[in-house]
Write a protein that holds these residues in place. Structure first.
Motif, PDB file in Angstrom:
ATOM      1  N   ASN A 107       0.855  -1.204   0.000  1.00  0.00           N
ATOM      2  CA  ASN A 107       0.000   0.000   0.000  1.00  0.00           C
ATOM      3  C   ASN A 107       0.888   1.250   0.000  1.00  0.00           C
ATOM      4  O   ASN A 107       2.117   1.159  -0.068  1.00  0.00           O
ATOM      5  N   GLU A 108       0.264   2.421   0.105  1.00  0.00           N
ATOM      6  CA  GLU A 108       1.033   3.676   0.012  1.00  0.00           C
ATOM      7  C   GLU A 108       2.083   3.801   1.122  1.00  0.00           C
ATOM      8  O   GLU A 108       3.201   4.257   0.894  1.00  0.00           O
ATOM      9  N   SER A 117      -1.471  -3.253   7.929  1.00  0.00           N
ATOM     10  CA  SER A 117      -2.407  -3.268   6.781  1.00  0.00           C
ATOM     11  C   SER A 117      -3.196  -4.583   6.713  1.00  0.00           C
ATOM     12  O   SER A 117      -3.952  -4.816   5.773  1.00  0.00           O
TER      13      SER A 117
END
Length: 563
Positions: free
Chosen positions: A511-512, A534
């Motif tokens: 993810n980011e 996450s």
């Protein structure tokens, strides 16, 4: 009753039970012409029905009992009643004498309407035969289990006897059919038994005075046969001929390949020979297209992981890694994903060493260093072939890694394997190979780390209360009572306590937050913490879940995940 069975044909029974239509039967009869196969075999081979459907139809129509042969122990006195060649001819096996009448023999049959088989077995045994229904596969597996070892020993003895006669100068009639040669039968029998016992590898090893044959079943090696070492050259030569190898070369390692049909299913066998002190060692790795391309649900993913897996595979471009040691099921996961994405609108190209299963509709390239067709050179050429999805068998060097990353950034979905211990470790391995951090951050979609654990046999697993140490491993409070299972051993699992394997996964979707950490060259610990935040469950956490659900044992879980 007997007359009615004789008159009824399988095709008519299946139509009557609404399992097939008239048109399907006509089509099957057309396919049957000139093959010498029974109509049931043709219907199963063409995928119209399964063996289980035939069994159910016969049971409903004839009112006969069905017997499940897996796990049935056939008494020695029953085994010795009939010659194995007769059982193979008619695809049947006697499994017990009637408990109330010793003159009645219970006979498991793939075709219970075969009156010739019933009459012949009755004459040979001098007993009244009561037919039971079983699937062809179960009958052949049971024959193999009961008579396989004695068959191969018999072939070995015949080979030794023939050689002694030839040495003594006694002229024998030359054998007209090579398939009757004892060594050919012995090798064929070794392979068939391995397949029917679910082996993934056959090891044929030269010891000082013996030849040892071991099968790897569910990841563990079991000794199956021991022969005199005078048989090794003949066994080795026969396998090399089948694998298209050089039979005159015994001093250097060789690789070969062959395909074989067993129980109407095609198996691909990779052969490796290597010289040892006492002679050549041969390893045959068995793989089946059916086992490599299974339903995604069968992989062992939980619902949330399945959703994450689908989300990763839905990306139009980027790179996805499947990691784990040799034999951890990486190829199965990759092939399963590719088979699902294999549609008319998508061009899928693979570069493999070797190609493990031939899949219709996918362009597969075999690496060949002799003609400078390496992973890197094949990849460069593939990029000019307008691919949508590229599968790379394994990324081993900096050149392949950098081309794969470039391909993923320029609009291709790249899937590949790598040998790393966990999901996060793959990111640092890419950096070690010389790929820039910002490129890894840009291209990486996610990593799937996996291991295989043996599943406890559902028939004999034993429940017990976890010890203090086991509770600590399972992350349970010491005061809590925790029930878990351990292996025992029964006839169904061949006294091993385990039957089959299941994959334990660790899925990290980038993810980011993880992307920015990779670009900043963050430590493995920081990346692992971000992945857990996450929603990533580690190999250990998923392994613990399997133990608490009774799927596997604590020891198996510890082998698969170390922390």
């Amino acid at each position: 009753m007997a007359l009615r069975r004789e008159r009824m044909r399988l095709g008519d029974i299946l139509i009557k039970q609404h399992i097939i239509t008239e048109d399907q039967l006509k089509k099957a009869l057309e396919l049957q012409k000139g093959t010498g196969k029974k109509i049931g075999e043709v219907l199963v081979d063409s995928g119209m029905i399964t063996e289980e459907m035939i069994v159910r139809a016969l049971q409903m129509q004839l009112g006969l009992k069905v017997v499940r042969l897996s796990g049935v122990v056939i008494p020695k006195e029953v085994r010795n009643l009939v010659n194995v060649s007769l059982l193979k001819k008619y695809q049947c096996i006697p499994f017990e004498l009637d408990p109330y009448n010793a003159n009645i023999l219970h006979l498991a049959m793939a075709d219970p309407m075969d009156m010739a088989a019933i009459d012949d077995i009755s004459i040979v045994t001098n007993l009244q035969v009561e037919p039971y229904i079983a699937t062809t596969r179960e009958v052949l597996t049971a024959i193999d289990r009961c008579y396989g070892a004695s068959e191969t020993m018999d072939a070995a003895r015949r080979f030794t006897r023939e050689r002694a006669q030839l040495r003594g100068g006694i002229e024998e009639e030359t054998e007209t059919d090579v398939s009757d040669a004892p060594i050919v039968q012995l090798v064929r029998s070794l392979i068939e038994q391995a397949i029917r016992q679910r082996a993934s590898d056959i090891h044929i090893e030269a010891l000082q005075e013996k030849v040892r044959v071991r099968y790897r079943i569910d990841g563990a090696l079991y000794e199956k046969m021991v022969y005199d070492n005078s048989l090794l050259p003949a066994i080795s030569t026969r396998i090399k001929i089948m694998g298209g190898m050089d039979i005159s070369e015994k001093r250097k390692p060789q690789d070969g390949r062959m395909t074989i049909m067993v129980d109407r299913q095609e198996y691909d066998i990779r052969i490796s020979s290597i010289p040892t002190v006492h002679g050549e060692k041969l390893v045959l790795r068995i793989s089946s297209k059916l086992n490599l391309t299974r339903e995604k649900k069968e992989l062992g993913l939980s619902d949330d992981e399945l959703h994450r897996f689908d989300h990763m595979m839905a990306h139009p471009f980027g790179i996805i890694f499947v990691t784990g040691p040799t034999g951890s099921g990486k190829s199965t996961t990759l092939y399963t994903a590719l088979s699902e994405m294999n549609r008319e609108a998508v061009n899928i190209v693979t570069v493999e060493d070797p190609v493990e299963a031939d899949i219709e509709g996918i362009n597969q390239i075999q690496v060949n260093p002799k003609v400078a067709l390496t992973f890197a050179s094949a990849l460069r050429s593939i990029l000019r072939q307008d691919p949508d999805i590229i599968m790379i068998g394994e990324i081993r060097d900096q050149e392949t890694a950098s081309i794969a990353v470039q391909a993923s950034i320029t609009g291709h979905l790249v899937v590949s394997t790598m040998h790393t211990n966990n999901a996060v470790g793959t990111l640092s391995r890419m950096a070690d190979m010389g790929v820039e951090n910002y490129l890894i951050a840009d291209s990486m979609i996610g990593v799937i780390a996996q291991r295989l654990v043996r599943k406890l046999c559902p028939h004999c697993r034993k429940v017990y209360m976890a010890s203090e140490e086991e509770k600590r491993i399972l992350r349970k409070p010491p005061e809590e009572d925790v029930e878990i299972f351990k292996p025992a051993g029964c006839n169904f699992c061949n006294q091993t306590g385990f039957f089959g394997r299941i994959a334990v996964f660790e899925i990290m979707e980038v993810n980011e937050e993880i992307r920015s950490l990779i670009a900043k060259n963050a430590s493995t610990e920081q990346l692992a913490d971000a992945a857990k935040r996450s929603g990533m469950r580690t190999l250990r956490e998923n392994g613990i879940r399997y133990v608490l659900e009774g799927i596997t044992s604590v020891d198996e879980m510890l082998k698969a995940s170390y922390e």
